[in-house]
Design a protein around this motif. Structure first.
Motif, PDB file in Angstrom:
ATOM      1  N   PRO A 123     -28.157 -24.758 -25.487  1.00  0.00           N
ATOM      2  CA  PRO A 123     -26.971 -24.610 -24.643  1.00  0.00           C
ATOM      3  C   PRO A 123     -25.697 -24.871 -25.441  1.00  0.00           C
ATOM      4  O   PRO A 123     -25.751 -25.373 -26.570  1.00  0.00           O
ATOM      5  CB  PRO A 123     -27.168 -25.695 -23.581  1.00  0.00           C
ATOM      6  N   VAL A 124     -24.579 -24.524 -24.855  1.00  0.00           N
ATOM      7  CA  VAL A 124     -23.301 -24.882 -25.449  1.00  0.00           C
ATOM      8  C   VAL A 124     -22.753 -26.084 -24.690  1.00  0.00           C
ATOM      9  O   VAL A 124     -23.203 -26.398 -23.587  1.00  0.00           O
ATOM     10  CB  VAL A 124     -22.279 -23.725 -25.406  1.00  0.00           C
ATOM     11  N   ARG A 125     -21.772 -26.744 -25.291  1.00  0.00           N
ATOM     12  CA  ARG A 125     -21.135 -27.889 -24.641  1.00  0.00           C
ATOM     13  C   ARG A 125     -19.624 -27.721 -24.739  1.00  0.00           C
ATOM     14  O   ARG A 125     -19.093 -27.262 -25.743  1.00  0.00           O
ATOM     15  CB  ARG A 125     -21.574 -29.182 -25.320  1.00  0.00           C
ATOM     16  N   VAL A 126     -18.949 -28.098 -23.668  1.00  0.00           N
ATOM     17  CA  VAL A 126     -17.484 -28.065 -23.631  1.00  0.00           C
ATOM     18  C   VAL A 126     -16.992 -29.470 -23.299  1.00  0.00           C
ATOM     19  O   VAL A 126     -17.475 -30.094 -22.346  1.00  0.00           O
ATOM     20  CB  VAL A 126     -16.963 -27.064 -22.579  1.00  0.00           C
ATOM     21  N   ILE A 127     -16.055 -29.968 -24.089  1.00  0.00           N
ATOM     22  CA  ILE A 127     -15.462 -31.287 -23.855  1.00  0.00           C
ATOM     23  C   ILE A 127     -13.970 -31.103 -23.607  1.00  0.00           C
ATOM     24  O   ILE A 127     -13.289 -30.440 -24.388  1.00  0.00           O
ATOM     25  CB  ILE A 127     -15.688 -32.222 -25.062  1.00  0.00           C
ATOM     26  N   LEU A 128     -13.472 -31.675 -22.517  1.00  0.00           N
ATOM     27  CA  LEU A 128     -12.052 -31.565 -22.179  1.00  0.00           C
ATOM     28  C   LEU A 128     -11.334 -32.861 -22.535  1.00  0.00           C
ATOM     29  O   LEU A 128     -11.751 -33.950 -22.140  1.00  0.00           O
ATOM     30  CB  LEU A 128     -11.878 -31.289 -20.685  1.00  0.00           C
ATOM     31  N   VAL A 129     -10.242 -32.730 -23.263  1.00  0.00           N
ATOM     32  CA  VAL A 129      -9.437 -33.871 -23.704  1.00  0.00           C
ATOM     33  C   VAL A 129      -7.988 -33.600 -23.299  1.00  0.00           C
ATOM     34  O   VAL A 129      -7.420 -32.575 -23.669  1.00  0.00           O
ATOM     35  CB  VAL A 129      -9.533 -34.042 -25.237  1.00  0.00           C
ATOM     36  N   GLY A 130      -7.400 -34.526 -22.537  1.00  0.00           N
ATOM     37  CA  GLY A 130      -6.022 -34.285 -22.117  1.00  0.00           C
ATOM     38  C   GLY A 130      -5.507 -35.345 -21.162  1.00  0.00           C
ATOM     39  O   GLY A 130      -5.996 -36.471 -21.140  1.00  0.00           O
TER      40      GLY A 130
END
Length: 263
Positions: free
Chosen positions: A27-34
């Protein structure tokens, strides 16, 4: 090797090749930083994650009141780096990074100098993601929704310009949320834009609510009307915008989102 042994070896080889072909892709992974405009309860981040295929992973680590400086100073970036070091289970890890709102002047302990600090901070995030095998994706800050004489203000444009310049200099993907959201909110006008807020617009708008976007209490989720943060309608609206930007900037991610009928 005799014919019998050769036949067995061939069968085993073909079986192994068939098994490898049938093995599911990682799978792919997405990390949100903000900051809060991406964080849960006040931003679009959770709604964006909800658009990702269930087979993949999306983590919303954005936090209200944080800037490109304070997010790191508080140790929150350490968590991101730890996740990147454990990336073996994923085909790719995309790290979406959006700052600007709290880097603006007037926010003690958070604001950064637009010329000497903010671009350096954003560049450092990019380089560190790359060094740990991740894919950095810079996001220009979501527009605020304050109008003057029917014209939408864009006091975040200088920070958006700095993010654009950083993305170009570092040759990384850019999601120009500031440009997209500004154009969309200007087109819809103040009344419709106000329906994107966390709470309904009151008959008389308190001055504190109008100032909320200028001096935000660090970490406090907004429970009243203002023109910076978003409720469910605004989160759905802008998360779709970010998704479409990501598909354009990184075409290989298009298949990682749910079909339209499931969103």
């Amino acid at each position: 090797m005799n014919l019998h042994s050769l036949t067995i070896a061939t069968v085993l080889m073909l079986a192994g090749a068939s098994h490898a072909a049938e093995a599911p892709a990682k799978p792919v992974r997405v990390i949100l930083v903000g900051d809060s405009t991406m964080a849960n309860s006040s931003g679009y981040g959770d709604a964006f994650c909800a658009r990702i295929n269930r087979a993949n992973t999306c983590l919303n680590l954005a936090k209200g009141g944080r800037s490109s400086s304070s997010f790191r100073a508080e140790g929150r970036w350490d968590e991101v780096e730890g996740l990147l070091r454990g990336s073996a289970a994923y085909r790719a890890t995309y790290v979406l990074i959006q700052f600007g709102h709290n880097d603006q002047p007037g926010k003690p302990g958070r604001s950064t100098d637009l010329k000497t600090e903010f671009p350096v901070n954003m560049t450092r995030y990019v380089l560190e993601v790359k060094a740990l095998g991740g894919i950095p994706v810079l996001v220009t800050p979501l527009t605020r929704r304050s109008f003057t004489n029917k014209v939408l203000e864009n006091n975040l444009q200088p920070w958006a310009d700095a993010v654009r310049a950083t993305a170009a200099a570092q040759h990384v993907a850019l999601l120009d949320l500031n440009a997209d959201s500004y154009a969309a909110v200007q087109a819809m006008g103040e009344d419709e834009a106000d329906t994107l807020a966390v709470a309904p617009r009151p008959e008389k708008i308190p001055e504190a609510a109008l100032a909320a976007g200028k001096v935000e209490v660090a970490g406090a989720a907004k429970s009243a009307f203002d023109r910076t943060h978003v409720g469910a309608k605004g989160a759905a609206y802008f998360s779709r915008m970010v998704m479409e930007e990501m598909k354009r900037a990184l075409p290989e991610t298009a298949g990682q989102f749910k079909p339209e009928s499931e969103q």
